[in-house]
Structures are given as C-alpha cells and as structure tokens.
Scaffold this active site. Structure first.
Site, PDB file in Angstrom:
ATOM      1  N   TYR A  99       1.009  -1.228  -0.010  1.00  0.00           N
ATOM      2  CA  TYR A  99       0.002   0.059  -0.055  1.00  0.00           C
ATOM      3  C   TYR A  99       0.801   1.025  -0.266  1.00  0.00           C
ATOM      4  O   TYR A  99       0.545   2.349  -0.740  1.00  0.00           O
ATOM      5  CB  TYR A  99      -1.070   0.055   0.995  1.00  0.00           C
ATOM      6  CG  TYR A  99      -1.500   1.125   1.583  1.00  0.00           C
ATOM      7  CD1 TYR A  99      -2.669   1.593   0.938  1.00  0.00           C
ATOM      8  CD2 TYR A  99      -0.885   2.062   2.652  1.00  0.00           C
ATOM      9  CE1 TYR A  99      -3.330   3.048   1.250  1.00  0.00           C
ATOM     10  CE2 TYR A  99      -1.512   3.353   2.815  1.00  0.00           C
ATOM     11  CZ  TYR A  99      -2.704   3.661   2.079  1.00  0.00           C
ATOM     12  OH  TYR A  99      -3.381   5.135   2.567  1.00  0.00           O
TER      13      TYR A  99
HETATM   14  P1  NAD Z   1     -12.262   5.423   2.148  1.00  0.00           P
HETATM   15  O1  NAD Z   1     -11.975   4.081   1.593  1.00  0.00           O
HETATM   16  O2  NAD Z   1     -13.202   5.778   3.217  1.00  0.00           O
HETATM   17  O3  NAD Z   1     -12.446   6.555   0.863  1.00  0.00           O
HETATM   18  C1  NAD Z   1     -12.022   6.346  -0.478  1.00  0.00           C
HETATM   19  C2  NAD Z   1     -12.980   6.467  -1.527  1.00  0.00           C
HETATM   20  O4  NAD Z   1     -12.392   6.277  -2.722  1.00  0.00           O
HETATM   21  C3  NAD Z   1     -14.111   4.959  -1.190  1.00  0.00           C
HETATM   22  O5  NAD Z   1     -15.340   5.631  -0.970  1.00  0.00           O
HETATM   23  C4  NAD Z   1     -14.085   4.462  -2.681  1.00  0.00           C
HETATM   24  O6  NAD Z   1     -15.126   3.929  -3.022  1.00  0.00           O
HETATM   25  C5  NAD Z   1     -13.457   5.558  -3.482  1.00  0.00           C
HETATM   26  N1  NAD Z   1     -12.527   5.116  -4.635  1.00  0.00           N
HETATM   27  C6  NAD Z   1     -11.397   4.171  -4.759  1.00  0.00           C
HETATM   28  N2  NAD Z   1     -10.921   4.196  -5.960  1.00  0.00           N
HETATM   29  C7  NAD Z   1     -11.864   4.791  -6.807  1.00  0.00           C
HETATM   30  C8  NAD Z   1     -11.873   5.057  -8.313  1.00  0.00           C
HETATM   31  N3  NAD Z   1     -10.728   4.283  -8.873  1.00  0.00           N
HETATM   32  N4  NAD Z   1     -12.665   5.826  -8.636  1.00  0.00           N
HETATM   33  C9  NAD Z   1     -13.667   6.346  -8.076  1.00  0.00           C
HETATM   34  N5  NAD Z   1     -13.673   6.159  -6.567  1.00  0.00           N
HETATM   35  C10 NAD Z   1     -12.754   5.439  -6.079  1.00  0.00           C
HETATM   36  O7  NAD Z   1     -10.869   5.844   2.593  1.00  0.00           O
HETATM   37  P2  NAD Z   1     -10.258   7.046   3.615  1.00  0.00           P
HETATM   38  O8  NAD Z   1      -9.783   6.675   4.804  1.00  0.00           O
HETATM   39  O9  NAD Z   1     -11.311   8.310   3.615  1.00  0.00           O
HETATM   40  O10 NAD Z   1      -9.074   7.752   3.197  1.00  0.00           O
HETATM   41  C11 NAD Z   1      -8.952   8.576   1.779  1.00  0.00           C
HETATM   42  C12 NAD Z   1      -7.745   8.758   1.258  1.00  0.00           C
HETATM   43  O11 NAD Z   1      -6.649   9.044   2.237  1.00  0.00           O
HETATM   44  C13 NAD Z   1      -6.993   7.482   0.374  1.00  0.00           C
HETATM   45  O12 NAD Z   1      -6.407   7.776  -0.761  1.00  0.00           O
HETATM   46  C14 NAD Z   1      -5.931   6.972   1.537  1.00  0.00           C
HETATM   47  O13 NAD Z   1      -5.026   6.194   1.058  1.00  0.00           O
HETATM   48  C15 NAD Z   1      -5.614   8.209   2.244  1.00  0.00           C
HETATM   49  N6  NAD Z   1      -5.262   8.277   3.235  1.00  0.00           N
HETATM   50  C16 NAD Z   1      -6.062   7.820   4.472  1.00  0.00           C
HETATM   51  C17 NAD Z   1      -5.569   7.762   5.744  1.00  0.00           C
HETATM   52  C18 NAD Z   1      -6.444   7.240   7.110  1.00  0.00           C
HETATM   53  O14 NAD Z   1      -6.025   7.060   8.093  1.00  0.00           O
HETATM   54  N7  NAD Z   1      -7.908   7.368   6.747  1.00  0.00           N
HETATM   55  C19 NAD Z   1      -4.441   8.025   6.001  1.00  0.00           C
HETATM   56  C20 NAD Z   1      -3.321   8.379   5.187  1.00  0.00           C
HETATM   57  C21 NAD Z   1      -3.996   8.631   3.781  1.00  0.00           C
HETATM   58  C1  UGA Z   2      -3.872   4.061   8.763  1.00  0.00           C
HETATM   59  C2  UGA Z   2      -5.015   4.055   7.428  1.00  0.00           C
HETATM   60  O1  UGA Z   2      -5.542   2.665   7.542  1.00  0.00           O
HETATM   61  C3  UGA Z   2      -4.150   4.119   6.001  1.00  0.00           C
HETATM   62  O2  UGA Z   2      -4.945   4.211   5.109  1.00  0.00           O
HETATM   63  C4  UGA Z   2      -3.245   5.218   5.975  1.00  0.00           C
HETATM   64  O3  UGA Z   2      -2.549   5.386   5.050  1.00  0.00           O
HETATM   65  C5  UGA Z   2      -2.161   5.022   7.386  1.00  0.00           C
HETATM   66  O4  UGA Z   2      -2.959   5.107   8.494  1.00  0.00           O
HETATM   67  C6  UGA Z   2      -1.329   6.223   7.476  1.00  0.00           C
HETATM   68  O5  UGA Z   2      -1.179   7.059   8.321  1.00  0.00           O
HETATM   69  O6  UGA Z   2      -0.769   6.540   6.289  1.00  0.00           O
HETATM   70  P1  UGA Z   2      -2.763   2.492  10.243  1.00  0.00           P
HETATM   71  O7  UGA Z   2      -1.776   3.376  11.041  1.00  0.00           O
HETATM   72  O8  UGA Z   2      -2.508   1.095  10.061  1.00  0.00           O
HETATM   73  O9  UGA Z   2      -3.178   3.003   8.867  1.00  0.00           O
HETATM   74  O10 UGA Z   2      -4.085   2.728  11.114  1.00  0.00           O
HETATM   75  P2  UGA Z   2      -5.089   1.726  12.007  1.00  0.00           P
HETATM   76  O11 UGA Z   2      -5.914   0.691  11.189  1.00  0.00           O
HETATM   77  O12 UGA Z   2      -6.026   2.722  12.679  1.00  0.00           O
HETATM   78  O13 UGA Z   2      -4.091   1.115  12.928  1.00  0.00           O
HETATM   79  C7  UGA Z   2      -3.427   1.593  14.292  1.00  0.00           C
HETATM   80  C8  UGA Z   2      -2.736   0.366  14.699  1.00  0.00           C
HETATM   81  O14 UGA Z   2      -3.669  -0.371  15.616  1.00  0.00           O
HETATM   82  C9  UGA Z   2      -1.732  -0.425  14.075  1.00  0.00           C
HETATM   83  O15 UGA Z   2      -0.735  -0.597  14.741  1.00  0.00           O
HETATM   84  C10 UGA Z   2      -2.581  -1.616  13.728  1.00  0.00           C
HETATM   85  O16 UGA Z   2      -2.018  -2.665  13.604  1.00  0.00           O
HETATM   86  C11 UGA Z   2      -3.426  -1.807  15.037  1.00  0.00           C
HETATM   87  N1  UGA Z   2      -4.749  -2.515  14.748  1.00  0.00           N
HETATM   88  C12 UGA Z   2      -5.614  -2.005  13.825  1.00  0.00           C
HETATM   89  C13 UGA Z   2      -5.366  -3.541  15.958  1.00  0.00           C
HETATM   90  O17 UGA Z   2      -4.479  -3.738  16.675  1.00  0.00           O
HETATM   91  N2  UGA Z   2      -6.433  -3.935  15.661  1.00  0.00           N
HETATM   92  C14 UGA Z   2      -7.111  -3.511  14.468  1.00  0.00           C
HETATM   93  O18 UGA Z   2      -8.401  -4.265  14.585  1.00  0.00           O
HETATM   94  C15 UGA Z   2      -6.909  -2.770  13.645  1.00  0.00           C
END
Ligand code: NAD
Ligand code: UGA
Length: 324
Positions: free
Chosen positions: A149
């Site tokens: 990823y």
């Molecule tokens: P999410 O899965 O809730 O939202 C992503 C949305 O994108 C989904 O609704 C999905 O249907 C849509 N999508 C995916 N591929 C597509 C395509 N080809 N065309 C149109 N729509 C499409 O995820 P999120 O947690 O809201 O994350 C949003 C963005 O932020 C992502 O790019 C993710 O990698 C990035 N990001 C998230 C986190 C986090 O902690 N949530 C951290 C770092 C980066």
């Molecule tokens: C999150 C998002 O899921 C990614 O999309 C994003 O890119 C990433 O942050 C980021 O910062 O770039 P992550 O840090 O793994 O990834 O977030 P969580 O899924 O909330 O996990 C946080 C911690 O909890 C991790 O160490 C994970 O292993 C742990 N975890 C997660 C558990 O112990 N149990 C669970 O059910 C889920």
C-alpha cells in the site's frame, strides 16, 4: 469556489465535502463505491452532502469517467479516492491497489494538465515512510515504505511531483498520519475499538500494543486540505495530530470513555510500521497548519457519534489482513 472531491463517499472525502459545502463551495463528488468495506456505510456517509443542492455526485470510476469534462471550470480538485488499508495490500489484492492508487492518480493528473486548476491536492500517507530513520519525521527523510500500500501511495505522490515539474500542474501532496473521527473506516483500529468498548466485545490488538501513531483528527485533516488548496503551497507536507500515542494507551482512553473492550492480543501484522510521528513544520510554514483537536477530545467525539448511531459502526471490511 468550485471543487471536485474524488473519493467523496469515503471517510475523509465525505467530511471534506460537507466542510466545503458549509463554506459555500459548489462540490462535485466522484466515487465508484468500491467494495473494500460495506457500501451501505458509504451511502450513509454521503447522505448529508447529498441533501445540499450544491452537491453533485458522479457514481463512477476515475479510470473511465470523462475527467477533463468533470474538472473543467473547477478551482480545486481534491484527490482522495484510493484503495486504503496497509495490512491487506499483499498478494493478489495488490493489483487493486495499483489500479485505484497509481493508475487512477495518473488519470487524474492527465486530465488536470489540460484544464486550469488553482490546486490539485492529493491524499498521501505516512505509510510512505515505513519504519522511518528519525522521529518526528520530516519530509526530508527518505521514504522507505514497508507495505505494498505504502509503495502505491508513494508512486502516486511521485507522479504528482512529476506532473508539477513537467507540466506545471499545481499539486500539493499531504501525508496524512492515521486519521480518526466519526465515520472512520470499519477496518481501522479506533472504529473497532470504540464499538468493542460500547458493546463489551472483542477487540483484536495486533502486536504488543507498544506501537505508536501520530493519530490525526479528521477535522484537522479537512482544514489542512482546504488551507493547502487555497494557499500558494505546492509540494509535499506532513499532516499529523501533534502527539504520539501507543495503542495500549488508546485502549485505556477508550475504556474510560466507552467501556472496557475484551482485548485479545494477536501477532503483529506484516506491513504495520512500529511508530509514526509527524514533523509538521512544512505545513505550518506553508499554510498555517496547527492541529486543534487532542486525542482524548477526538475520541470522545467518536464515542458520542457511535452512541448516537447505536454502535461503533465497525462492520467487517472485505480485506482486513490477517496476523502473520
Ligand atoms: P475510504 O476508503 O473511506 O475512501 C476512499 C473512497 O475512494 C472510497 O469511497 C472508494 O469507493 C473511492 N474510490 C476508490 N477508488 C476509486 C476510483 N478508482 N474511482 C472512484 N472512486 C474510488 O478511505 P479514507 O480513509 O477516507 O482515505 C481517503 C484517502 O486518504 C485515501 O487515498 C487514503 O489512501 C488516504 N489516507 C487515509 C488515511 C487514513 O488514516 N484514513 C491516512 C493516510 C492516507
Ligand atoms: C492508517 C490507514 O488505515 C491507512 O489508510 C493510512 O495510509 C495510514 O493510517 C497512514 O497513516 O498513512 P494504520 O496506522 O494502520 O493505517 O491505522 P489503524 O488501522 O487505525 O491501525 C493503528 C494501529 O492499530 C496499527 O498498529 C494496527 O496494527 C492496530 N490495529 C488495527 C489493531 O491492533 N487492531 C485492529 O483491528 C486494527
């Protein structure tokens, strides 16, 4: 302002869309409702935005929609669509990550270079750093992702930088550090933990719980996206929450706010980094970024939202990864 939000039905995209509408923007949301998690959750995420007549939803994939037409006349494109989730990105699912994160971003950039945008903001990720060489980590530290990823998020970020230098597309890539808040994706730790606390059910904790994250409240992320878009900033910036907390500490806070979950400890999952911590100086200098919501306050807001909707909303995601 006229804004386009890709991934508008997702966790961050739905919050951003509402924020922009509240500011008076016209918003076109694009989302193809991938099945990474239950699409009924995405429909619910979008309900408030859809109730606003200045919001238009395009249900479609970035790889097939007429993006030039959709971007034409927009001031800003916020590119949030992607395949999220660190742990399930191994194996045969990798092609989905390449398609939704790399190919889709290239399609967005190709369209962006033919229209006049004020800004293209890309949702990058702290996962590009892997196990970083130093903490708090600045953008100068060499990215070394340890999950597939993270590799795709970094590739897409490089494409943004490349289209900026080669064609002058005004891109800003924001490296979000683990985002949380109401509507957090059901595969993420806090949505599961809050649900388990409220129900007194099982929370599976991967690893020792000593891993730390710079958890960032979604409201701070949304403000950063908007402020980066409306400033002169281009390039790459970290967006963190301002503190570094272990999962063991988070379990304690959630137990206090929601109730005690039944914590089961499993093995660490391959691809998970040990620690994250953002140096946010670049964002501070570039567009005045400062996180405003503390972890405890943000978690309290999550617990309150989960209580009012009758649970944590942590349904099973299709690909949550298994302990290795
Ligand atoms: P999410 O899965 O809730 O939202 C992503 C949305 O994108 C989904 O609704 C999905 O249907 C849509 N999508 C995916 N591929 C597509 C395509 N080809 N065309 C149109 N729509 C499409 O995820 P999120 O947690 O809201 O994350 C949003 C963005 O932020 C992502 O790019 C993710 O990698 C990035 N990001 C998230 C986190 C986090 O902690 N949530 C951290 C770092 C980066
Ligand atoms: C999150 C998002 O899921 C990614 O999309 C994003 O890119 C990433 O942050 C980021 O910062 O770039 P992550 O840090 O793994 O990834 O977030 P969580 O899924 O909330 O996990 C946080 C911690 O909890 C991790 O160490 C994970 O292993 C742990 N975890 C997660 C558990 O112990 N149990 C669970 O059910 C889920």
């Amino acid at each position: 302002m006229r804004s386009v939000v890709t991934g508008a039905a997702g966790f961050v995209g739905s919050h951003l869309s509402e924020h922009l509408l509240a500011r008076g923007d016209e918003v076109v949301g694009i989302d193809c409702f991938t099945d990474y998690y239950d699409t009924a959750i995405k429909e619910r995420n979008l309900a408030p935005a859809l109730a606003d007549e200045r919001f238009t939803l395009v249900r479609g994939d970035l790889l097939t929609e007429p993006l030039i037409e959709l971007f034409d006349g927009a001031d800003v494109v916020y590119h949030l669509a992607g395949q999220p989730g660190v742990r399930p990105s191994w194996g045969s699912d990798f092609s989905t990550y390449v398609s939704h994160n790399v190919l889709a971003t290239q399609a967005v950039l190709e369209a962006a270079r033919t229209v006049e945008l004020k800004k293209l903001v890309y949702a990058s990720s702290s996962s590009v750093y892997g196990d970083a060489e130093s903490y708090p980590t600045s953008e100068r530290v060499r990215p070394q992702p340890i999950s597939p990823y993270g590799v795709t998020k970094l590739a897409a970020e490089h494409l943004c930088e490349l289209y900026r230098t080669a064609f002058g597309v005004p891109t800003a890539s924001l490296r979000f550090f683990t985002v949380y808040g109401p509507r957090q994706r059901p595969d993420m730790a806090f949505s599961r933990l809050v649900a388990a606390g409220l129900e007194g059910s099982v929370f599976e904790l991967y690893g020792t719980g000593e891993q730390t994250r710079d958890f960032t409240y979604v409201g701070d992320i949304v403000r950063a996206l908007h402020d980066a878009a409306t400033s002169d900033f281009v390039g790459v910036a970290n967006i963190g929450g301002g503190s570094r907390t272990s999962m063991n500490e988070v379990v304690e806070i959630v137990s206090d706010l929601a109730g005690e979950p039944d914590v089961r400890r499993l093995a660490k999952v391959r691809g998970d980094v040990k620690d994250t911590a953002a140096d946010t100086q670049v964002a501070r200098d570039g567009f005045g970024y400062a996180p405003q919501v503390s972890l405890r306050d943000g978690l309290a807001l999550m617990v309150e939202a989960a209580r009012s909707t009758g649970g944590g909303g942590a349904a099973t995601a299709s690909g949550t990864g298994s302990a290795t």
